[in-house]
Enzyme design. Structure first.
Site, PDB file in Angstrom:
ATOM      1  N   ASN A  10       0.872  -1.178   0.000  1.00 15.94           N
ATOM      2  CA  ASN A  10       0.000   0.000   0.000  1.00 15.94           C
ATOM      3  C   ASN A  10       0.906   1.225   0.000  1.00 15.94           C
ATOM      4  O   ASN A  10       1.561   1.509   0.991  1.00 15.94           O
ATOM      5  CB  ASN A  10      -0.884  -0.053   1.266  1.00 15.94           C
ATOM      6  CG  ASN A  10      -1.734   1.190   1.425  1.00 15.94           C
ATOM      7  OD1 ASN A  10      -1.829   2.021   0.525  1.00 15.94           O
ATOM      8  ND2 ASN A  10      -2.364   1.325   2.596  1.00 15.94           N
ATOM      9  N   TRP A  11       0.930   1.893  -1.132  1.00 17.55           N
ATOM     10  CA  TRP A  11       1.812   3.064  -1.258  1.00 17.55           C
ATOM     11  C   TRP A  11       1.247   4.299  -0.566  1.00 17.55           C
ATOM     12  O   TRP A  11       1.911   5.323  -0.496  1.00 17.55           O
ATOM     13  CB  TRP A  11       2.068   3.367  -2.738  1.00 17.55           C
ATOM     14  CG  TRP A  11       3.025   2.411  -3.397  1.00 17.55           C
ATOM     15  CD1 TRP A  11       3.693   1.367  -2.815  1.00 17.55           C
ATOM     16  CD2 TRP A  11       3.441   2.425  -4.783  1.00 17.55           C
ATOM     17  NE1 TRP A  11       4.486   0.727  -3.750  1.00 17.55           N
ATOM     18  CE2 TRP A  11       4.348   1.359  -4.956  1.00 17.55           C
ATOM     19  CE3 TRP A  11       3.117   3.227  -5.879  1.00 17.55           C
ATOM     20  CZ2 TRP A  11       4.945   1.081  -6.197  1.00 17.55           C
ATOM     21  CZ3 TRP A  11       3.704   2.954  -7.103  1.00 17.55           C
ATOM     22  CH2 TRP A  11       4.621   1.893  -7.259  1.00 17.55           C
ATOM     23  N   LYS A  12      -0.004   4.237  -0.126  1.00 24.35           N
ATOM     24  CA  LYS A  12      -0.645   5.382   0.536  1.00 24.35           C
ATOM     25  C   LYS A  12      -0.502   6.630  -0.347  1.00 24.35           C
ATOM     26  O   LYS A  12      -0.648   6.528  -1.563  1.00 24.35           O
ATOM     27  CB  LYS A  12      -0.077   5.555   1.950  1.00 24.35           C
ATOM     28  CG  LYS A  12      -0.165   4.236   2.741  1.00 24.35           C
ATOM     29  CD  LYS A  12       0.110   4.369   4.199  1.00 24.35           C
ATOM     30  CE  LYS A  12      -0.018   3.001   4.865  1.00 24.35           C
ATOM     31  NZ  LYS A  12       0.201   3.038   6.298  1.00 24.35           N
ATOM     32  N   HIS A 100      -9.330   0.959   5.181  1.00 27.98           N
ATOM     33  CA  HIS A 100      -8.022   1.119   5.833  1.00 27.98           C
ATOM     34  C   HIS A 100      -8.185   2.010   7.063  1.00 27.98           C
ATOM     35  O   HIS A 100      -8.976   2.960   7.057  1.00 27.98           O
ATOM     36  CB  HIS A 100      -7.014   1.731   4.850  1.00 27.98           C
ATOM     37  CG  HIS A 100      -5.612   1.667   5.380  1.00 27.98           C
ATOM     38  ND1 HIS A 100      -5.136   2.571   6.304  1.00 27.98           N
ATOM     39  CD2 HIS A 100      -4.619   0.781   5.150  1.00 27.98           C
ATOM     40  CE1 HIS A 100      -3.888   2.238   6.614  1.00 27.98           C
ATOM     41  NE2 HIS A 100      -3.548   1.154   5.924  1.00 27.98           N
ATOM     42  N   GLU A 102      -6.517   4.360   8.174  1.00 25.09           N
ATOM     43  CA  GLU A 102      -6.308   5.797   7.939  1.00 25.09           C
ATOM     44  C   GLU A 102      -7.568   6.436   7.367  1.00 25.09           C
ATOM     45  O   GLU A 102      -7.852   7.604   7.636  1.00 25.09           O
ATOM     46  CB  GLU A 102      -5.076   6.005   7.039  1.00 25.09           C
ATOM     47  CG  GLU A 102      -3.791   5.732   7.830  1.00 25.09           C
ATOM     48  CD  GLU A 102      -2.645   5.173   7.010  1.00 25.09           C
ATOM     49  OE1 GLU A 102      -2.667   5.267   5.770  1.00 25.09           O
ATOM     50  OE2 GLU A 102      -1.703   4.623   7.630  1.00 25.09           O
ATOM     51  N   GLU A 180      -4.860  -5.269  10.474  1.00 21.75           N
ATOM     52  CA  GLU A 180      -3.805  -4.278  10.689  1.00 21.75           C
ATOM     53  C   GLU A 180      -4.038  -3.575  12.020  1.00 21.75           C
ATOM     54  O   GLU A 180      -4.866  -2.653  12.105  1.00 21.75           O
ATOM     55  CB  GLU A 180      -3.818  -3.230   9.569  1.00 21.75           C
ATOM     56  CG  GLU A 180      -3.563  -3.793   8.192  1.00 21.75           C
ATOM     57  CD  GLU A 180      -3.014  -2.730   7.241  1.00 21.75           C
ATOM     58  OE1 GLU A 180      -1.906  -2.931   6.742  1.00 21.75           O
ATOM     59  OE2 GLU A 180      -3.680  -1.708   7.022  1.00 21.75           O
ATOM     60  N   GLY A 186       3.098   1.957  10.705  1.00 17.05           N
ATOM     61  CA  GLY A 186       4.032   3.071  10.548  1.00 17.05           C
ATOM     62  C   GLY A 186       4.787   3.424  11.813  1.00 17.05           C
ATOM     63  O   GLY A 186       5.406   4.472  11.902  1.00 17.05           O
ATOM     64  N   SER A 226       3.993  -2.522  10.083  1.00 17.38           N
ATOM     65  CA  SER A 226       5.454  -2.576  10.203  1.00 17.38           C
ATOM     66  C   SER A 226       6.062  -3.916   9.764  1.00 17.38           C
ATOM     67  O   SER A 226       7.027  -4.387  10.364  1.00 17.38           O
ATOM     68  CB  SER A 226       5.891  -2.209  11.626  1.00 17.38           C
ATOM     69  OG  SER A 226       5.478  -0.890  11.935  1.00 17.38           O
ATOM     70  N   GLY A 247       3.093  -1.254   4.129  1.00 16.97           N
ATOM     71  CA  GLY A 247       3.150   0.165   3.789  1.00 16.97           C
ATOM     72  C   GLY A 247       4.567   0.579   3.438  1.00 16.97           C
ATOM     73  O   GLY A 247       5.035   0.385   2.308  1.00 16.97           O
ATOM     74  N   GLY A 248       5.281   1.125   4.425  1.00 19.68           N
ATOM     75  CA  GLY A 248       6.619   1.696   4.209  1.00 19.68           C
ATOM     76  C   GLY A 248       7.567   0.821   3.402  1.00 19.68           C
ATOM     77  O   GLY A 248       8.241   1.304   2.479  1.00 19.68           O
TER      78      GLY A 248
HETATM   79  P1  13P Z   1       3.450   0.073   7.546  1.00 18.88           P
HETATM   80  O1  13P Z   1       3.928  -1.200   6.894  1.00 18.88           O
HETATM   81  O2  13P Z   1       4.180   1.292   7.048  1.00 18.88           O
HETATM   82  O3  13P Z   1       3.377  -0.047   9.025  1.00 18.88           O
HETATM   83  O4  13P Z   1       1.929   0.301   7.033  1.00 18.88           O
HETATM   84  C1  13P Z   1       1.025  -0.749   7.130  1.00 18.88           C
HETATM   85  C2  13P Z   1      -0.212  -0.368   6.406  1.00 18.88           C
HETATM   86  O5  13P Z   1      -0.961   0.483   6.848  1.00 18.88           O
HETATM   87  C3  13P Z   1      -0.496  -1.031   5.124  1.00 18.88           C
HETATM   88  O6  13P Z   1      -1.789  -0.781   4.698  1.00 18.88           O
END
Ligand code: 13P
Length: 267
Positions: A10-12, A100, A102, A180, A186, A226, A247-248
């Site tokens: 997920n590149w957000k 998600h 967020e 998640e 993050g 993470s 994510g990251g």
């Molecule tokens: P991180 O891997 O950066 O913690 O993010 C997880 C995430 O929210 C994937 O959707």
């Protein structure tokens, strides 16, 4: 050993079209061999990068799918800022991430709007990755299971009130669940493999009670929060963890490539 492993990134709000192309060309340089059999890769990219990522992914490996990070349940209309199923279908996108944390935390997404999005998009033939997870206060209060069951329960309630229909529509591998924990996103804090496995087993139990053991066994349940190249193998080797939502570590080709390689060891 597992037969299939779902590795989703997920590149957000990162990587425009040029960065998306660069990502795939760098990944191509790094990847020395095709994916191990059973690896399923999807990257959820920003809306403006969908077309560029689709083209770059097709040149890189036709097995890599590109998905949107959200979409509306209605097919068209006065919904400023939203994407619809038909708009995504027109550019060949068949995957959507829904609910998600967020979106829930910062943009007012509720269990009810998540249900509508999930139902509407499954109805239109999309593969939906539904995100659920507890926040830190809920975990510390011992409410993790309750929150997960509430979030799932809200989605597994058909607007038509017909439970078996929900199951047959939802659980044919077009619905994936991503667990998640919000406190692990993050933050560098990963759920321990045991914490993640426990939550995944509750999700699997819920699915089995609702839709039967077979359907539950076939539904991929991904862990996110993470995940990195160093912890992916241990997490993925847990019994009820079928993949990762990253994510990251999905933003840099070097990290992503080693994460995919590391995870492949459990196949
Ligand atoms: P991180 O891997 O950066 O913690 O993010 C997880 C995430 O929210 C994937 O959707």
């Amino acid at each position: 050993m597992k037969k299939t492993l779902w590795l989703f990134g997920n590149w957000k709000m990162n990587h425009g079209p040029a960065a998306a192309e660069k990502f795939f060309s760098e990944w191509k340089q790094l990847r020395q061999q095709p994916f191990a059999a059973g690896i399923q890769v999807t990257l959820f990219v920003p809306a403006v990068s969908l077309a560029a990522a689709r083209d770059a992914a097709a040149k890189f490996d036709s097995a890599v799918r590109i998905g949107a990070q959200n979409a509306h349940w209605e097919k068209s209309g006065a919904f400023t800022g939203e994407l619809s199923g038909p708009l995504l279908q027109e550019i060949g996108v068949r995957d959507v991430l829904i609910g998600h944390s967020e979106r829930r935390q910062f943009f007012g997404e509720t269990n009810e709007s998540v249900r509508k999005r999930t139902e509407g998009l499954l109805e239109q033939g999309f593969r939906v990755t539904l995100c659920i997870g507890e926040n830190r206060a809920e975990r510390e209060a011992g409410k993790t299971k309750q929150i997960l069951l509430e979030q799932l329960g809200a989605v597994f309630t058909s607007s038509a009130g017909n439970e078996p229909a929900v199951c047959s529509r939802y659980l044919d591998q077009r619905l994936l669940i991503a667990y998640e924990p919000v406190w692990a996103i993050g933050t560098g804090l990963t759920a321990t493999p045991a914490q993640a496995q426990e939550a995944h087993s509750w999700i699997r139990e819920f699915l089995a009670e609702k839709c039967g053991k077979d359907a539950a066994a076939k539904t991929p349940i991904l862990y996110g929060g993470s995940v990195n190249p160093g912890n992916v193998e241990t997490l993925m080797s847990q019994q009820d963890i079928d993949g990762a939502l990253v994510g990251g570590a999905s933003l840099k080709p070097a990290d992503w490539n080693s994460l995919v390689l590391g995870a492949s060891k459990v196949l």
